[in-house]
Motif scaffolding. Sequence first.
Motif, PDB file in Angstrom:
ATOM      1  N   UNK A   4     -51.514 -35.157 -10.040  1.00 53.98           N
ATOM      2  CA  UNK A   4     -51.809 -36.583 -10.169  1.00 53.98           C
ATOM      3  C   UNK A   4     -50.672 -37.242 -10.920  1.00 53.98           C
ATOM      4  N   UNK A   5     -50.173 -38.327 -10.348  1.00 56.76           N
ATOM      5  CA  UNK A   5     -49.157 -39.130 -11.031  1.00 56.76           C
ATOM      6  C   UNK A   5     -49.885 -40.342 -11.596  1.00 56.76           C
ATOM      7  N   UNK A   6     -49.737 -40.553 -12.895  1.00 53.83           N
ATOM      8  CA  UNK A   6     -50.487 -41.582 -13.598  1.00 53.83           C
ATOM      9  C   UNK A   6     -49.556 -42.730 -13.958  1.00 53.83           C
ATOM     10  N   UNK A   7     -49.983 -43.945 -13.593  1.00 49.42           N
ATOM     11  CA  UNK A   7     -49.181 -45.133 -13.918  1.00 49.42           C
ATOM     12  C   UNK A   7     -50.113 -46.247 -14.360  1.00 49.42           C
ATOM     13  N   UNK A   8     -49.535 -47.367 -14.717  1.00 49.86           N
ATOM     14  CA  UNK A   8     -50.335 -48.520 -15.132  1.00 49.86           C
ATOM     15  C   UNK A   8     -51.214 -49.043 -14.004  1.00 49.86           C
ATOM     16  N   UNK A   9     -50.819 -48.799 -12.763  1.00 50.79           N
ATOM     17  CA  UNK A   9     -51.574 -49.315 -11.620  1.00 50.79           C
ATOM     18  C   UNK A   9     -52.649 -48.348 -11.134  1.00 50.79           C
ATOM     19  N   UNK A  10     -52.670 -47.123 -11.670  1.00 50.78           N
ATOM     20  CA  UNK A  10     -53.710 -46.180 -11.274  1.00 50.78           C
ATOM     21  C   UNK A  10     -53.210 -44.754 -11.200  1.00 50.78           C
ATOM     22  N   UNK A  11     -54.011 -43.930 -10.544  1.00 47.29           N
ATOM     23  CA  UNK A  11     -53.727 -42.508 -10.412  1.00 47.29           C
ATOM     24  C   UNK A  11     -53.563 -42.192  -8.934  1.00 47.29           C
ATOM     25  N   UNK A  12     -52.447 -41.542  -8.609  1.00 51.30           N
ATOM     26  CA  UNK A  12     -52.186 -41.118  -7.233  1.00 51.30           C
ATOM     27  C   UNK A  12     -52.259 -39.600  -7.197  1.00 51.30           C
ATOM     28  N   UNK A  13     -53.073 -39.058  -6.293  1.00 54.24           N
ATOM     29  CA  UNK A  13     -53.221 -37.616  -6.150  1.00 54.24           C
ATOM     30  C   UNK A  13     -52.624 -37.188  -4.815  1.00 54.24           C
ATOM     31  N   UNK A  14     -51.768 -36.162  -4.867  1.00 50.71           N
ATOM     32  CA  UNK A  14     -51.175 -35.624  -3.648  1.00 50.71           C
ATOM     33  C   UNK A  14     -50.518 -34.291  -4.003  1.00 50.71           C
ATOM     34  N   UNK A  15     -50.003 -33.603  -3.000  1.00 50.74           N
ATOM     35  CA  UNK A  15     -49.262 -32.376  -3.256  1.00 50.74           C
ATOM     36  C   UNK A  15     -47.932 -32.720  -3.917  1.00 50.74           C
ATOM     37  N   UNK A  16     -47.509 -31.891  -4.864  1.00 52.46           N
ATOM     38  CA  UNK A  16     -46.314 -32.224  -5.642  1.00 52.46           C
ATOM     39  C   UNK A  16     -45.079 -32.403  -4.767  1.00 52.46           C
ATOM     40  N   UNK A  17     -44.966 -31.646  -3.682  1.00 55.47           N
ATOM     41  CA  UNK A  17     -43.799 -31.790  -2.804  1.00 55.47           C
ATOM     42  C   UNK A  17     -43.845 -33.089  -2.009  1.00 55.47           C
ATOM     43  N   UNK A  18     -45.039 -33.639  -1.817  1.00 51.55           N
ATOM     44  CA  UNK A  18     -45.182 -34.932  -1.137  1.00 51.55           C
ATOM     45  C   UNK A  18     -44.855 -36.084  -2.083  1.00 51.55           C
ATOM     46  N   UNK A  19     -45.323 -35.984  -3.336  1.00 50.26           N
ATOM     47  CA  UNK A  19     -45.065 -37.042  -4.312  1.00 50.26           C
ATOM     48  C   UNK A  19     -43.596 -37.071  -4.748  1.00 50.26           C
ATOM     49  N   UNK A  20     -42.962 -35.904  -4.770  1.00 49.00           N
ATOM     50  CA  UNK A  20     -41.574 -35.795  -5.228  1.00 49.00           C
ATOM     51  C   UNK A  20     -40.754 -35.009  -4.194  1.00 49.00           C
ATOM     52  N   UNK A  21     -40.548 -35.586  -3.015  1.00 51.09           N
ATOM     53  CA  UNK A  21     -39.884 -34.848  -1.931  1.00 51.09           C
ATOM     54  C   UNK A  21     -38.412 -34.529  -2.202  1.00 51.09           C
ATOM     55  N   UNK A  22     -37.782 -35.248  -3.085  1.00 52.77           N
ATOM     56  CA  UNK A  22     -36.360 -35.033  -3.356  1.00 52.77           C
ATOM     57  C   UNK A  22     -36.116 -34.195  -4.603  1.00 52.77           C
ATOM     58  N   UNK A  23     -37.171 -33.587  -5.127  1.00 53.04           N
ATOM     59  CA  UNK A  23     -37.053 -32.757  -6.326  1.00 53.04           C
ATOM     60  C   UNK A  23     -37.145 -31.291  -5.932  1.00 53.04           C
ATOM     61  N   UNK A  24     -36.273 -30.472  -6.484  1.00 49.30           N
ATOM     62  CA  UNK A  24     -36.286 -29.039  -6.235  1.00 49.30           C
ATOM     63  C   UNK A  24     -37.099 -28.360  -7.332  1.00 49.30           C
ATOM     64  N   UNK A  25     -38.103 -27.593  -6.923  1.00 50.65           N
ATOM     65  CA  UNK A  25     -38.974 -26.899  -7.869  1.00 50.65           C
ATOM     66  C   UNK A  25     -38.768 -25.399  -7.760  1.00 50.65           C
ATOM     67  N   UNK A  26     -39.078 -24.688  -8.814  1.00 48.92           N
ATOM     68  CA  UNK A  26     -39.039 -23.222  -8.763  1.00 48.92           C
ATOM     69  C   UNK A  26     -40.180 -22.754  -7.853  1.00 48.92           C
ATOM     70  N   UNK A  27     -40.216 -21.478  -7.557  1.00 56.13           N
ATOM     71  CA  UNK A  27     -41.273 -20.946  -6.691  1.00 56.13           C
ATOM     72  C   UNK A  27     -42.658 -21.096  -7.324  1.00 56.13           C
ATOM     73  N   UNK A  28     -42.712 -21.306  -8.640  1.00 55.67           N
ATOM     74  CA  UNK A  28     -43.978 -21.501  -9.346  1.00 55.67           C
ATOM     75  C   UNK A  28     -44.413 -22.964  -9.372  1.00 55.67           C
TER      76      UNK A  28
END
Length: 92
Positions: A4-28
Amino acid sequence: MLIAQISETGIVVNYYKELFPNTSFSSNGPDADWFVENNCKKVNLFKPHDRATQKLVSCEPYEEGDWVYTVQVQDLSEEELAALNPPVSETV
């Protein structure tokens, strides 16, 4: 993993790769520091409850402690309780 990404306008729930498609994450996936830096929390689709008398109901995401939940605990109605525990008929 749902986050969940939390902001002043509300909470958005999605898969982390969908919310941050340009971010490289470790396998964990995202680590604890990343969650704090990006104002995110893990999502929990379950809450402890007494299945004999309560149920989980979907709801809008809300923060509680270190988690964002998408369910609430509600008491079963009389009809639901009766359906789970039908009366025992006596046979003679």
